[in-house]
Design a protein around this motif. Structure first.
Motif, PDB file in Angstrom:
ATOM      1  N   THR A  66       0.839  -1.116  -0.089  1.00 43.71           N
ATOM      2  CA  THR A  66       0.039   0.050   0.108  1.00 43.71           C
ATOM      3  C   THR A  66       0.711   1.332  -0.081  1.00 43.71           C
ATOM      4  OG1 THR A  66      -0.051   0.037   2.335  1.00 43.71           O
ATOM      5  CG2 THR A  66      -1.762  -1.199   1.037  1.00 43.71           C
ATOM      6  N   HIS A  67       2.295   1.088   0.353  1.00 38.75           N
ATOM      7  CA  HIS A  67       3.049   2.465   0.386  1.00 38.75           C
ATOM      8  C   HIS A  67       3.747   2.551  -1.022  1.00 38.75           C
ATOM      9  CE1 HIS A  67       3.776   2.027   4.815  1.00 38.75           C
ATOM     10  NE2 HIS A  67       2.777   2.863   4.610  1.00 38.75           N
ATOM     11  N   ARG A  68       3.569   1.451  -1.692  1.00 34.10           N
ATOM     12  CA  ARG A  68       4.048   1.586  -3.205  1.00 34.10           C
ATOM     13  C   ARG A  68       2.890   1.536  -4.364  1.00 34.10           C
ATOM     14  NH1 ARG A  68       9.578   0.060  -3.589  1.00 34.10           N
ATOM     15  NH2 ARG A  68      10.446  -0.309  -1.476  1.00 34.10           N
ATOM     16  N   HIS A  69       1.942   1.221  -3.994  1.00 36.55           N
ATOM     17  CA  HIS A  69       0.787   1.136  -4.989  1.00 36.55           C
ATOM     18  C   HIS A  69      -0.790   1.815  -4.438  1.00 36.55           C
ATOM     19  CE1 HIS A  69       3.602  -1.292  -7.634  1.00 36.55           C
ATOM     20  NE2 HIS A  69       3.783  -1.922  -6.427  1.00 36.55           N
ATOM     21  N   SER A  70      -1.568   1.851  -5.399  1.00 37.13           N
ATOM     22  CA  SER A  70      -2.699   2.357  -4.805  1.00 37.13           C
ATOM     23  C   SER A  70      -3.744   1.146  -4.364  1.00 37.13           C
ATOM     24  CB  SER A  70      -3.750   3.090  -5.934  1.00 37.13           C
ATOM     25  OG  SER A  70      -4.118   1.952  -6.874  1.00 37.13           O
ATOM     26  N   LEU A  71      -4.704   1.327  -3.416  1.00 33.19           N
ATOM     27  CA  LEU A  71      -5.328   0.256  -3.044  1.00 33.19           C
ATOM     28  C   LEU A  71      -6.075  -0.750  -4.027  1.00 33.19           C
ATOM     29  CD1 LEU A  71      -7.006   1.509   0.385  1.00 33.19           C
ATOM     30  CD2 LEU A  71      -5.589  -0.706   0.190  1.00 33.19           C
ATOM     31  N   ARG A  72      -6.487   0.012  -5.033  1.00 32.29           N
ATOM     32  CA  ARG A  72      -7.175  -0.724  -6.201  1.00 32.29           C
ATOM     33  C   ARG A  72      -6.290  -1.584  -6.783  1.00 32.29           C
ATOM     34  NH1 ARG A  72      -8.887   2.118 -11.832  1.00 32.29           N
ATOM     35  NH2 ARG A  72      -9.986   0.524 -12.720  1.00 32.29           N
ATOM     36  N   ARG A  73      -4.797  -0.953  -7.064  1.00 32.76           N
ATOM     37  CA  ARG A  73      -3.912  -2.068  -7.810  1.00 32.76           C
ATOM     38  C   ARG A  73      -3.670  -3.025  -6.790  1.00 32.76           C
ATOM     39  NH1 ARG A  73      -4.577  -0.928 -12.835  1.00 32.76           N
ATOM     40  NH2 ARG A  73      -4.119   1.260 -13.545  1.00 32.76           N
ATOM     41  N   VAL A  74      -3.672  -2.991  -5.490  1.00 33.05           N
ATOM     42  CA  VAL A  74      -3.025  -3.870  -4.576  1.00 33.05           C
ATOM     43  C   VAL A  74      -4.229  -5.022  -4.634  1.00 33.05           C
ATOM     44  CG1 VAL A  74      -3.015  -4.566  -2.007  1.00 33.05           C
ATOM     45  CG2 VAL A  74      -1.855  -2.445  -3.117  1.00 33.05           C
ATOM     46  N   VAL A 171     -14.870 -14.496 -10.324  1.00 32.46           N
ATOM     47  CA  VAL A 171     -15.742 -13.321 -10.276  1.00 32.46           C
ATOM     48  C   VAL A 171     -15.296 -12.251  -9.489  1.00 32.46           C
ATOM     49  CG1 VAL A 171     -17.994 -12.674  -9.221  1.00 32.46           C
ATOM     50  CG2 VAL A 171     -17.751 -14.842 -10.257  1.00 32.46           C
ATOM     51  N   ALA A 172     -14.368 -12.612  -8.349  1.00 32.36           N
ATOM     52  CA  ALA A 172     -13.568 -11.505  -7.693  1.00 32.36           C
ATOM     53  C   ALA A 172     -12.558 -10.681  -8.661  1.00 32.36           C
ATOM     54  CB  ALA A 172     -12.959 -11.968  -6.410  1.00 32.36           C
ATOM     55  N   VAL A 173     -12.056 -11.395  -9.349  1.00 30.34           N
ATOM     56  CA  VAL A 173     -10.952 -10.902 -10.295  1.00 30.34           C
ATOM     57  C   VAL A 173     -11.772  -9.823 -11.187  1.00 30.34           C
ATOM     58  CG1 VAL A 173      -9.312 -11.069 -12.333  1.00 30.34           C
ATOM     59  CG2 VAL A 173      -9.177 -12.609  -9.962  1.00 30.34           C
ATOM     60  N   LEU A 174     -12.749 -10.257 -11.874  1.00 31.19           N
ATOM     61  CA  LEU A 174     -13.525  -9.449 -12.890  1.00 31.19           C
ATOM     62  C   LEU A 174     -14.103  -8.338 -12.212  1.00 31.19           C
ATOM     63  CD1 LEU A 174     -15.389 -12.154 -14.737  1.00 31.19           C
ATOM     64  CD2 LEU A 174     -13.553 -10.910 -15.385  1.00 31.19           C
ATOM     65  N   PHE A 175     -14.583  -8.549 -10.968  1.00 28.79           N
ATOM     66  CA  PHE A 175     -15.128  -7.304 -10.091  1.00 28.79           C
ATOM     67  C   PHE A 175     -14.238  -6.187 -10.060  1.00 28.79           C
ATOM     68  CE2 PHE A 175     -16.002  -5.018  -6.324  1.00 28.79           C
ATOM     69  CZ  PHE A 175     -17.103  -4.351  -6.512  1.00 28.79           C
ATOM     70  N   PHE A 176     -13.016  -6.565  -9.350  1.00 33.33           N
ATOM     71  CA  PHE A 176     -11.891  -5.710  -8.968  1.00 33.33           C
ATOM     72  C   PHE A 176     -11.204  -5.207 -10.188  1.00 33.33           C
ATOM     73  CE2 PHE A 176     -12.029  -8.279  -4.845  1.00 33.33           C
ATOM     74  CZ  PHE A 176     -12.526  -7.234  -4.108  1.00 33.33           C
ATOM     75  N   MET A 177     -11.473  -5.583 -11.343  1.00 35.17           N
ATOM     76  CA  MET A 177     -10.647  -4.932 -12.570  1.00 35.17           C
ATOM     77  C   MET A 177     -11.647  -3.652 -12.839  1.00 35.17           C
ATOM     78  SD  MET A 177      -7.932  -6.356 -13.052  1.00 35.17           S
ATOM     79  CE  MET A 177      -7.328  -5.709 -14.531  1.00 35.17           C
ATOM     80  N   ARG A 178     -12.865  -3.959 -12.364  1.00 32.30           N
ATOM     81  CA  ARG A 178     -13.591  -2.813 -12.694  1.00 32.30           C
ATOM     82  C   ARG A 178     -13.280  -1.413 -12.062  1.00 32.30           C
ATOM     83  NH1 ARG A 178     -19.596  -4.296 -11.515  1.00 32.30           N
ATOM     84  NH2 ARG A 178     -20.063  -2.356 -12.548  1.00 32.30           N
ATOM     85  N   GLY A 179     -14.165  -0.196 -12.075  1.00 32.72           N
ATOM     86  CA  GLY A 179     -13.906   1.145 -11.382  1.00 32.72           C
ATOM     87  C   GLY A 179     -13.972   0.896  -9.992  1.00 32.72           C
ATOM     88  N   ALA A 180     -13.315   1.748  -9.401  1.00 36.11           N
ATOM     89  CA  ALA A 180     -13.447   1.777  -7.806  1.00 36.11           C
ATOM     90  C   ALA A 180     -13.301   3.223  -7.285  1.00 36.11           C
ATOM     91  CB  ALA A 180     -11.948   1.140  -7.186  1.00 36.11           C
ATOM     92  N   PRO A 181     -14.010   3.749  -6.072  1.00 35.70           N
ATOM     93  CA  PRO A 181     -13.892   5.015  -5.519  1.00 35.70           C
ATOM     94  C   PRO A 181     -12.499   5.577  -5.721  1.00 35.70           C
ATOM     95  CG  PRO A 181     -15.073   3.494  -4.139  1.00 35.70           C
ATOM     96  CD  PRO A 181     -14.315   2.534  -5.050  1.00 35.70           C
ATOM     97  N   ALA A 182     -12.617   6.857  -6.078  1.00 36.08           N
ATOM     98  CA  ALA A 182     -11.341   7.931  -6.340  1.00 36.08           C
ATOM     99  C   ALA A 182     -10.376   7.854  -5.199  1.00 36.08           C
ATOM    100  CB  ALA A 182     -11.639   9.222  -6.555  1.00 36.08           C
ATOM    101  N   VAL A 183     -10.703   7.621  -3.837  1.00 38.25           N
ATOM    102  CA  VAL A 183      -9.921   7.482  -2.772  1.00 38.25           C
ATOM    103  C   VAL A 183      -9.056   6.471  -2.774  1.00 38.25           C
ATOM    104  CG1 VAL A 183     -11.377   6.387  -1.045  1.00 38.25           C
ATOM    105  CG2 VAL A 183      -9.943   7.962  -0.271  1.00 38.25           C
ATOM    106  N   LEU A 184      -9.439   5.318  -3.488  1.00 33.77           N
ATOM    107  CA  LEU A 184      -8.829   3.885  -3.488  1.00 33.77           C
ATOM    108  C   LEU A 184      -7.808   4.190  -4.505  1.00 33.77           C
ATOM    109  CD1 LEU A 184     -11.203   3.044  -1.926  1.00 33.77           C
ATOM    110  CD2 LEU A 184     -10.699   0.792  -2.830  1.00 33.77           C
ATOM    111  N   ASP A 185      -8.028   4.959  -5.678  1.00 30.66           N
ATOM    112  CA  ASP A 185      -7.118   4.976  -6.954  1.00 30.66           C
ATOM    113  C   ASP A 185      -5.978   6.124  -6.842  1.00 30.66           C
ATOM    114  OD1 ASP A 185      -6.756   3.583  -9.269  1.00 30.66           O
ATOM    115  OD2 ASP A 185      -8.020   4.985 -10.407  1.00 30.66           O
TER     116      ASP A 185
END
Length: 387
Positions: A66-74, A171-185
């Motif tokens: 989380t110090h190196r990547h956004s939460l979305r990427r993690v 299914v989890a992979v497909l879902f998390f590849m979609r958009g996320a709230p801006a604060v996580l990105d």
């Protein structure tokens, strides 16, 4: 509209993760023993080592990510790697390979949870979303998984547990590849190891944090026997696969009901009082299971899951969301996932496995070793630390 969209995203995130968690947590030890032919003690040792590995990765690796990547990427990377690892279970493997896969999977896959929980805490701080409402969807996902596994094992075999896990992670992979709230990105704050160590020291210097963490470790760790051997225990009581799924769902049903009303019900309740209620309820739960090895009694004690797990979890989340600054949230979540949800369970799973071989009820009674001290810790610290 943004608040509503973020609330829905968080609810869906909890649902997709806890659907797979509802397969892994209650069924994986049983799957290893029934489908792979391992003894209960051998499976408990492997799962215990896996939980220890989970503790190390959630405490050390997750905050680093989380110090190196956004939460979305993690969360995206963790979901993809988890899917690849679980596919390795498909071929028949010798014991050493089965153990290696389990330990690696246990080290990677559970880090998705603190990632989602960290996102929830950030959204609570920045947009004041309702945590309990979204977290209840995680419990619903867990419930759906229990019912599906129970039905699938009754119709086919325990191998269906693995297939459902693969589908759930896909299914989890497909879902998390979609958009996320801006604060996580948002790009993370780059920190050196010295700065990270300073933040960790500051975290422990926060008034009450160490005691609250110890309470969470004791109370969540006390679920080790239930998580690892609940399925096997009911199977030993000659309960069919379908009804095992239904019975395990009773706990989740009350967990759902609790999280739906938690924000309102506990709005003015002290965190120390929440922990005290959780400790007493947990103590009663495990002693009753030991004293009365009857299916009907086990079903009744399932209602106490809303207290032993739900209130303890909510108390910790409330503490970090109200007492900690934003930059310490990921570290606190990593510690919680590492020590409360992993390491304590790992340490208790191995001796619980040996106790289970002696007498199933002893494995549950042994959990009171954690819950009774928790009661006294709250009573001795609540005034001094004012939590």
């Amino acid at each position: 509209m943004i608040l509503l969209a973020n609330q829905r995203w968080l609810s869906a995130s909890f649902f997709v993760f806890f659907f797979t968690w509802g397969i892994f947590l209650p069924y994986w030890t049983g799957w290893l023993t029934i489908e792979k032919g391992l003894t209960v003690s051998t499976a408990s040792v492997i799962m215990g080592i896996g939980m220890a590995a989970r503790a190390l990765t959630t405490f050390l690796v997750f905050p680093l990510l989380t110090h190196r990547h956004s939460l979305r990427r993690v969360v995206q990377g963790l979901a993809i790697l988890s899917l690849l690892l679980v596919i390795l279970y498909l071929p028949d493997s010798p014991l050493w390979a089965l153990a290696a896969i389990t330990i690696l999977f246990s080290a990677v896959y559970p880090m998705i949870l603190p990632a989602v929980e960290s996102g929830a805490t950030l959204l609570m701080q920045s947009e004041r979303i309702h945590y309990g409402k979204s977290r209840s969807f995680g419990s619903i996902g867990y419930t759906v998984a229990l019912l599906l596994v129970g039905a699938a094992t009754s119709i086919w075999s325990e191998q269906s547990i693995l297939y459902l896990m693969i589908v759930g992670l896909a299914v989890a992979v497909l879902f998390f590849m979609r958009g996320a709230p801006a604060v996580l990105d948002m790009a993370p704050e780059r920190t050196s190891s010295n700065v990270s160590q300073t933040k960790l020291r500051t975290l422990f210097q926060t008034k009450g944090f160490l005691v609250v963490t110890i309470l969470a470790v004791l109370l969540q760790g006390a679920h080790a026997a239930y998580y690892s051997f609940g399925f096997i225990y009911l199977d030993d009581l000659n309960v069919s696969g379908f009804w095992i799924g239904v019975i395990l769902n009773v706990a989740v049903l009350f967990e759902i009901l609790f999280f739906r009303v938690s924000d309102r019900m506990l709005a003015n309740v002290k965190i120390s009082t929440m922990f005290l209620i959780a400790a007493i309820g947990s103590t009663v739960r495990w002693i009753v299971v030991f004293l009365f090895p009857i299916t009907a009694v086990f079903v009744v004690t399932q209602m106490l899951h809303a207290i032993s797990f739900g209130i303890a979890h909510y108390a910790f989340i409330q503490y970090i969301s109200t007492r900690l600054p934003k930059q310490q949230i990921a570290s606190a979540q990593g510690m919680y996932a590492a020590f409360a949800m992993s390491l304590s369970t790992a340490f208790l799973t191995i001796p619980a496995g040996y106790l289970y071989d002696i007498s199933p009820g002893l494995a549950f009674l042994g959990m009171a070793v954690c819950t009774i001290p928790a009661i006294f810790i709250v009573l001795f610290t609540r005034r001094k630390l004012a939590y």
